[in-house]
Design a protein around this motif. Structure first.
Motif, PDB file in Angstrom:
ATOM      1  N   PRO A 179    -115.172  46.168 -24.962  1.00 33.13           N
ATOM      2  CA  PRO A 179    -115.516  47.587 -24.977  1.00 33.13           C
ATOM      3  C   PRO A 179    -115.408  48.226 -23.595  1.00 33.13           C
ATOM      4  N   LYS A 180    -115.246  49.532 -23.597  1.00 37.04           N
ATOM      5  CA  LYS A 180    -115.195  50.314 -22.365  1.00 37.04           C
ATOM      6  C   LYS A 180    -116.247  51.414 -22.434  1.00 37.04           C
ATOM      7  N   PHE A 181    -116.929  51.644 -21.314  1.00 45.13           N
ATOM      8  CA  PHE A 181    -117.962  52.676 -21.220  1.00 45.13           C
ATOM      9  C   PHE A 181    -117.662  53.557 -20.005  1.00 45.13           C
ATOM     10  N   VAL A 182    -117.859  54.857 -20.169  1.00 42.44           N
ATOM     11  CA  VAL A 182    -117.693  55.796 -19.053  1.00 42.44           C
ATOM     12  C   VAL A 182    -118.884  56.754 -19.030  1.00 42.44           C
ATOM     13  N   PHE A 183    -119.595  56.775 -17.911  1.00 42.81           N
ATOM     14  CA  PHE A 183    -120.686  57.723 -17.700  1.00 42.81           C
ATOM     15  C   PHE A 183    -120.182  58.890 -16.852  1.00 42.81           C
ATOM     16  N   GLY A 184    -120.642  60.104 -17.192  1.00 40.82           N
ATOM     17  CA  GLY A 184    -120.243  61.288 -16.443  1.00 40.82           C
ATOM     18  C   GLY A 184    -121.374  61.845 -15.601  1.00 40.82           C
ATOM     19  N   LYS A 185    -121.316  63.134 -15.351  1.00 34.92           N
ATOM     20  CA  LYS A 185    -122.276  63.809 -14.473  1.00 34.92           C
ATOM     21  C   LYS A 185    -123.590  64.077 -15.206  1.00 34.92           C
ATOM     22  N   PHE A 186    -124.692  63.733 -14.559  1.00 31.36           N
ATOM     23  CA  PHE A 186    -126.017  63.982 -15.123  1.00 31.36           C
ATOM     24  C   PHE A 186    -126.341  65.465 -15.049  1.00 31.36           C
ATOM     25  N   ASN A 187    -126.741  66.037 -16.184  1.00 27.26           N
ATOM     26  CA  ASN A 187    -127.166  67.430 -16.236  1.00 27.26           C
ATOM     27  C   ASN A 187    -128.691  67.459 -16.139  1.00 27.26           C
ATOM     28  N   GLN A 188    -129.188  67.770 -14.954  1.00 28.68           N
ATOM     29  CA  GLN A 188    -130.624  67.681 -14.716  1.00 28.68           C
ATOM     30  C   GLN A 188    -131.398  68.745 -15.489  1.00 28.68           C
ATOM     31  N   GLU A 189    -130.787  69.870 -15.777  1.00 27.66           N
ATOM     32  CA  GLU A 189    -131.475  70.952 -16.490  1.00 27.66           C
ATOM     33  C   GLU A 189    -131.870  70.541 -17.901  1.00 27.66           C
ATOM     34  N   ILE A 190    -130.991  69.831 -18.586  1.00 29.09           N
ATOM     35  CA  ILE A 190    -131.282  69.445 -19.973  1.00 29.09           C
ATOM     36  C   ILE A 190    -131.469  67.935 -20.126  1.00 29.09           C
ATOM     37  N   GLY A 191    -131.317  67.197 -19.023  1.00 29.35           N
ATOM     38  CA  GLY A 191    -131.617  65.769 -19.039  1.00 29.35           C
ATOM     39  C   GLY A 191    -130.627  64.907 -19.786  1.00 29.35           C
ATOM     40  N   THR A 192    -129.345  65.289 -19.801  1.00 28.63           N
ATOM     41  CA  THR A 192    -128.343  64.511 -20.528  1.00 28.63           C
ATOM     42  C   THR A 192    -127.232  64.036 -19.596  1.00 28.63           C
ATOM     43  N   ILE A 193    -126.555  62.988 -20.037  1.00 30.54           N
ATOM     44  CA  ILE A 193    -125.382  62.476 -19.338  1.00 30.54           C
ATOM     45  C   ILE A 193    -124.323  62.160 -20.383  1.00 30.54           C
ATOM     46  N   PRO A 194    -123.071  62.557 -20.158  1.00 28.83           N
ATOM     47  CA  PRO A 194    -122.033  62.184 -21.131  1.00 28.83           C
ATOM     48  C   PRO A 194    -121.722  60.700 -21.035  1.00 28.83           C
ATOM     49  N   LEU A 195    -121.591  60.077 -22.179  1.00 28.66           N
ATOM     50  CA  LEU A 195    -121.245  58.660 -22.251  1.00 28.66           C
ATOM     51  C   LEU A 195    -120.125  58.491 -23.266  1.00 28.66           C
ATOM     52  N   ASN A 196    -119.001  57.969 -22.797  1.00 30.00           N
ATOM     53  CA  ASN A 196    -117.884  57.659 -23.682  1.00 30.00           C
ATOM     54  C   ASN A 196    -117.891  56.160 -23.973  1.00 30.00           C
ATOM     55  N   ILE A 197    -117.720  55.819 -25.238  1.00 32.02           N
ATOM     56  CA  ILE A 197    -117.721  54.428 -25.682  1.00 32.02           C
ATOM     57  C   ILE A 197    -116.431  54.176 -26.445  1.00 32.02           C
ATOM     58  N   GLU A 198    -115.669  53.169 -26.009  1.00 27.08           N
ATOM     59  CA  GLU A 198    -114.435  52.792 -26.709  1.00 27.08           C
ATOM     60  C   GLU A 198    -114.552  51.366 -27.211  1.00 27.08           C
ATOM     61  N   VAL A 199    -114.252  51.151 -28.487  1.00 23.21           N
ATOM     62  CA  VAL A 199    -114.369  49.832 -29.111  1.00 23.21           C
ATOM     63  C   VAL A 199    -113.159  49.577 -30.007  1.00 23.21           C
ATOM     64  N   HIS A 200    -112.990  48.325 -30.402  1.00 24.36           N
ATOM     65  CA  HIS A 200    -111.914  47.923 -31.304  1.00 24.36           C
ATOM     66  C   HIS A 200    -112.357  48.190 -32.745  1.00 24.36           C
ATOM     67  N   HIS A 201    -111.523  48.914 -33.495  1.00 27.94           N
ATOM     68  CA  HIS A 201    -111.906  49.308 -34.851  1.00 27.94           C
ATOM     69  C   HIS A 201    -111.954  48.123 -35.813  1.00 27.94           C
ATOM     70  N   GLY A 202    -111.282  47.039 -35.472  1.00 25.60           N
ATOM     71  CA  GLY A 202    -111.379  45.849 -36.312  1.00 25.60           C
ATOM     72  C   GLY A 202    -112.714  45.147 -36.192  1.00 25.60           C
ATOM     73  N   LEU A 203    -113.443  45.448 -35.103  1.00 23.61           N
ATOM     74  CA  LEU A 203    -114.734  44.806 -34.853  1.00 23.61           C
ATOM     75  C   LEU A 203    -115.917  45.716 -35.160  1.00 23.61           C
ATOM     76  N   MET A 204    -115.726  47.009 -35.018  1.00 26.14           N
ATOM     77  CA  MET A 204    -116.831  47.955 -35.178  1.00 26.14           C
ATOM     78  C   MET A 204    -116.344  49.240 -35.822  1.00 26.14           C
TER      79      MET A 204
END
Length: 226
Positions: A179-204
């Motif tokens: 799997p691959k994970f990518v974290f982006g910029k933290f938005n302090q106003e709303i308390g969120t961070i973008p997270l991209n998750i890539e996985v193999h469709h044969g496994l998940m």
């Protein structure tokens, strides 16, 4: 019913899934023939309380969310499924192969090992980062673990937010389901961070990614509840 048939030794111990009893056997057989068998999703991860925890305990915020990811991976087994020689195996422990920048704006791959508590994880992560940033990109340590299945790939892009992401693909590579994970910029106003998750469709499928996200949230709550 157990889906595991034996212990497999390839430098480290992995369990082999018995495809005869595994409910996803047909899905695996279907997707493994795809030229591009991976799918990815991007979510806004609620992480504000973790940011407060990091400030309160004087721990790197980055190390905190990487620790929660590591704990979630250790807890949720499907994210540790891998493909080798047409078999599906389960890794027992996982290293975060994480990209960090040097001052010259080139990156290095830094391995972050799993630890049972945030302070041990953060301390060892900082030591590993300092050590590996001094090495050339293709160093002996990187090359020795390049084919290891007991890792995930993690990138950190703290300069901007995003709603989707695509990865560079090595044309000659055979997908092992890492799997691959990518974290982006933290938005302090709303308390969120973008997270991209890539996985193999044969496994998940999407439901498994949703359960992984829930487990990451559970690890954040567990860490910050006191």
């Amino acid at each position: 019913m157990s889906f595991f048939v034996e212990w497999l030794f390839i430098g480290y111990i992995m369990k082999v899934i018995d495809k005869a009893s595994w409910p996803r056997s047909a899905h695996f057989a279907f997707y493994k023939e795809f030229e591009q068998p991976n799918f990815n999703v991007t979510v806004d991860l609620q992480i504000g309380r973790l940011h407060e925890f990091a400030k309160r305990h004087k721990v790197s915020f980055t190390h905190c969310y990487l620790y929660c990811l590591s704990q979630a991976i250790e807890t949720y087994e499907p994210i540790r499924y891998r493909i080798t020689d047409d078999e599906v195996v389960v890794t027992e422990t996982v290293t975060l192969s994480t990209v960090f920048l040097k001052e010259d704006e080139t990156f290095r791959f830094v391995p972050l090992e799993a630890h049972s508590d945030i302070f041990s994880f953060a301390r060892n992560a900082q030591l590993s980062k300092e050590s590996h940033l001094q090495l050339p990109l293709f160093n002996d340590a990187f090359l020795s673990r390049a084919r290891d299945l007991n890792q995930v790939y993690v990138s950190i892009l703290p300069w901007f937010s995003f709603t989707s992401f695509s990865h560079a693909v090595f044309a000659r590579s055979q997908d092992s389901g890492i799997p691959k994970f990518v974290f982006g910029k933290f938005n302090q106003e709303i308390g969120t961070i973008p997270l991209n998750i890539e996985v193999h469709h044969g496994l998940m499928d999407g439901v498994h990614v949703a359960k992984l996200i829930t487990e990451i949230e559970n690890q954040i709550l567990k860490l910050t509840k006191n």
